[in-house]
Design a protein around this motif. Structure first.
Motif, PDB file in Angstrom:
ATOM      1  N   VAL A 235      39.294  32.498  40.418  1.00 25.33           N
ATOM      2  CA  VAL A 235      39.549  32.594  41.845  1.00 25.33           C
ATOM      3  C   VAL A 235      38.450  33.422  42.499  1.00 25.33           C
ATOM      4  CG1 VAL A 235      42.054  32.460  41.515  1.00 25.33           C
ATOM      5  CG2 VAL A 235      40.949  34.706  41.644  1.00 25.33           C
ATOM      6  N   TYR A 236      38.418  33.367  43.828  1.00 24.06           N
ATOM      7  CA  TYR A 236      37.593  34.283  44.616  1.00 24.06           C
ATOM      8  C   TYR A 236      38.520  35.380  45.144  1.00 24.06           C
ATOM      9  CZ  TYR A 236      34.093  30.594  44.395  1.00 24.06           C
ATOM     10  OH  TYR A 236      33.195  29.650  43.952  1.00 24.06           O
ATOM     11  N   THR A 237      38.093  36.618  45.045  1.00 24.31           N
ATOM     12  CA  THR A 237      39.015  37.729  45.235  1.00 24.31           C
ATOM     13  C   THR A 237      39.572  37.843  46.650  1.00 24.31           C
ATOM     14  OG1 THR A 237      37.053  39.126  45.472  1.00 24.31           O
ATOM     15  CG2 THR A 237      38.187  39.153  43.353  1.00 24.31           C
ATOM     16  N   THR A 238      38.880  37.292  47.649  1.00 20.98           N
ATOM     17  CA  THR A 238      39.386  37.411  49.021  1.00 20.98           C
ATOM     18  C   THR A 238      39.973  36.102  49.540  1.00 20.98           C
ATOM     19  OG1 THR A 238      37.208  36.930  49.987  1.00 20.98           O
ATOM     20  CG2 THR A 238      37.742  39.248  49.568  1.00 20.98           C
ATOM     21  N   ASP A 239      40.135  35.114  48.678  1.00 19.43           N
ATOM     22  CA  ASP A 239      40.699  33.830  49.095  1.00 19.43           C
ATOM     23  C   ASP A 239      42.156  34.003  49.529  1.00 19.43           C
ATOM     24  OD1 ASP A 239      42.001  31.090  48.784  1.00 19.43           O
ATOM     25  OD2 ASP A 239      39.920  30.585  48.330  1.00 19.43           O
ATOM     26  N   GLY A 240      42.530  33.381  50.636  1.00 20.72           N
ATOM     27  CA  GLY A 240      43.890  33.515  51.156  1.00 20.72           C
ATOM     28  C   GLY A 240      44.955  33.006  50.211  1.00 20.72           C
ATOM     29  N   ARG A 241      44.590  32.096  49.317  1.00 17.90           N
ATOM     30  CA  ARG A 241      45.572  31.547  48.388  1.00 17.90           C
ATOM     31  C   ARG A 241      46.009  32.550  47.324  1.00 17.90           C
ATOM     32  NH1 ARG A 241      41.988  26.212  47.534  1.00 17.90           N
ATOM     33  NH2 ARG A 241      40.438  27.879  47.738  1.00 17.90           N
ATOM     34  N   VAL A 242      45.215  33.580  47.085  1.00 12.89           N
ATOM     35  CA  VAL A 242      45.616  34.613  46.130  1.00 12.89           C
ATOM     36  C   VAL A 242      46.912  35.265  46.590  1.00 12.89           C
ATOM     37  CG1 VAL A 242      44.996  36.861  45.153  1.00 12.89           C
ATOM     38  CG2 VAL A 242      43.276  35.049  45.309  1.00 12.89           C
ATOM     39  N   LEU A 247      49.386  35.398  43.335  1.00  9.87           N
ATOM     40  CA  LEU A 247      48.629  35.481  42.089  1.00  9.87           C
ATOM     41  C   LEU A 247      48.259  36.937  41.799  1.00  9.87           C
ATOM     42  CD1 LEU A 247      46.192  32.443  42.514  1.00  9.87           C
ATOM     43  CD2 LEU A 247      48.457  32.493  41.428  1.00  9.87           C
ATOM     44  N   THR A 248      48.230  37.271  40.527  1.00  6.87           N
ATOM     45  CA  THR A 248      47.817  38.604  40.083  1.00  6.87           C
ATOM     46  C   THR A 248      46.367  38.536  39.634  1.00  6.87           C
ATOM     47  OG1 THR A 248      50.051  39.203  39.374  1.00  6.87           O
ATOM     48  CG2 THR A 248      48.214  40.432  38.407  1.00  6.87           C
ATOM     49  N   VAL A 249      45.479  39.228  40.336  1.00  9.32           N
ATOM     50  CA  VAL A 249      44.062  39.259  39.975  1.00  9.32           C
ATOM     51  C   VAL A 249      43.868  40.267  38.849  1.00  9.32           C
ATOM     52  CG1 VAL A 249      41.726  39.743  40.770  1.00  9.32           C
ATOM     53  CG2 VAL A 249      43.349  38.568  42.280  1.00  9.32           C
ATOM     54  N   LEU A 250      43.206  39.829  37.790  1.00 13.77           N
ATOM     55  CA  LEU A 250      43.009  40.674  36.603  1.00 13.77           C
ATOM     56  C   LEU A 250      41.745  41.512  36.738  1.00 13.77           C
ATOM     57  CD1 LEU A 250      43.852  37.911  33.999  1.00 13.77           C
ATOM     58  CD2 LEU A 250      45.386  39.693  34.860  1.00 13.77           C
ATOM     59  N   ALA A 251      41.834  42.740  36.333  1.00 12.19           N
ATOM     60  CA  ALA A 251      40.688  43.647  36.417  1.00 12.19           C
ATOM     61  C   ALA A 251      39.573  43.179  35.487  1.00 12.19           C
ATOM     62  CB  ALA A 251      41.116  45.062  36.047  1.00 12.19           C
ATOM     63  N   ASP A 252      38.363  43.188  36.002  1.00  8.55           N
ATOM     64  CA  ASP A 252      37.173  42.894  35.205  1.00  8.55           C
ATOM     65  C   ASP A 252      36.699  44.221  34.614  1.00  8.55           C
ATOM     66  OD1 ASP A 252      34.756  41.942  34.171  1.00  8.55           O
ATOM     67  OD2 ASP A 252      33.751  41.984  36.134  1.00  8.55           O
ATOM     68  N   ASP A 253      37.400  44.702  33.582  1.00  6.81           N
ATOM     69  CA  ASP A 253      37.175  46.059  33.098  1.00  6.81           C
ATOM     70  C   ASP A 253      35.864  46.231  32.334  1.00  6.81           C
ATOM     71  OD1 ASP A 253      38.734  44.349  31.433  1.00  6.81           O
ATOM     72  OD2 ASP A 253      39.297  46.001  30.150  1.00  6.81           O
TER      73      ASP A 253
END
Length: 322
Positions: A235-242, A247-253
């Motif tokens: 996904v793109y982090t600022t997409d409205g569909r998130v 949706l839960t965005v996973l950390a890119d640790d």
């Protein structure tokens, strides 16, 4: 000469808008600053943007706010093609454009070094753009429109994952991904990401090829929300569909993905003539977050609102205009 070119650009952008851009150029709401201040009185400014939703929204916010501050603004938001707004600014036909630090680093200067720290990347891009093109990249906003992986909220909870390292620790059968063809093939995309997290592609102990489904980028969001055929989607982090699909965005640790911090870019001679732009554009930047951009993008892409209306409503809600 610039006026003649602008007339041609406005006509071209308007024609492209009729062919499916998010919003036509030249349309934003009249407003004024609280108290009637006009720090840009007498300034003639051209605001442009690329044609995707977030770019148009940022352009409309900027055009509305700078006009409220007293500038005479020509609105060239929604420039057709990914390069035309950039070229208009390089040519001196546009003065203000929102860009992304990752785009400046990779696309405009062909750099391959991954700089994980957003501030360091901004500084590097700022310096090279000032030296090469006399473009002033103002301090970045508080949002980062970069690549990420997400899962539906129930799937993330069921699997107990909040980061990509935790995804890598799951059983092989649970490491299922949906990606689009472009991201799959990028030199900074899916395959090197898997290598970074120690789960190489087409490896029985990593991510077998059967665990990856390639599909249109738009379909990835709905597939991820349904957890079918994949647990994790790009996904793109600022997409409205998130936000809309929860949706839960996973950390890119491991900090694999390059930051794409949104940044207002102004031609050097313009900001020298109108130094008030630093404070005015900073007032916008400091308010913009990932969550806010998800909300504003969603109002356009999901609810069907016009970007000019969304921009005006948001500025008014922040008491920046009246």
């Amino acid at each position: 000469m610039r006026r003649a070119r602008l007339i041609g650009l406005v006509a071209a952008f308007a024609l492209a808008a009729g062919c499916g851009l998010v919003s036509s150029s030249g349309t934003f709401h009249d407003a004024s600053l609280p108290g009637g201040d006009r720090p840009l009185d007498g300034a003639d400014l051209v605001v442009t943007s690329k044609s995707f939703t977030e770019g148009v929204l940022l352009g409309k916010i900027t055009a509305t706010y700078l006009a409220a501050a007293g500038a005479s603004v020509t609105d060239l938001t929604g420039a057709p093609g990914s390069a035309s707004s950039r070229q208009a600014q390089l040519n001196g036909d546009a003065d203000v454009l929102w860009e992304y630090t990752g785009t400046g680093w990779v696309n405009y200067h062909n750099e391959t070094e991954t700089i994980a720290d957003p501030q360091e990347l901004w500084q590097r891009v700022h310096d090279v753009e000032k030296a090469d093109h006399d473009l002033e990249w103002l301090p970045p906003a508080n949002f980062n429109d970069t690549y990420a992986f997400a899962a539906s909220a129930p799937t993330a909870e069921r699997l107990g994952v909040t980061s990509l390292s935790e995804v890598a620790a799951l059983p092989v059968a649970d490491r299922t991904f949906c990606v689009d063809d472009e991201f799959f093939s990028r030199s900074d995309g899916f395959l090197p990401m898997l290598q970074t997290y120690g789960i190489p592609y087409n490896d029985p102990n990593g991510v077998p090829s059967d665990n990856v489904t390639r599909m249109d980028a738009g379909v990835v969001y709905t597939a991820t929300a349904k957890s079918e055929p994949c647990n994790f989607g790009m996904v793109y982090t600022t997409d409205g569909r998130v936000k809309n699909l929860d949706l839960t965005v996973l950390a890119d640790d491991e900090k694999f993905f390059l930051p794409y911090s949104g940044t207002a870019v102004v031609r050097g001679e313009v900001i020298e003539a109108h130094p008030e732009l630093r404070e005015l554009l900073g007032t916008i930047s400091e308010r913009l977050t990932d969550e806010l951009m998800q909300e504003l993008n969603g109002r356009v892409d999901i609810d069907g609102e016009d970007p000019a209306d969304v921009a005006f409503d948001w500025l008014k809600s922040e008491n920046l205009i009246e």
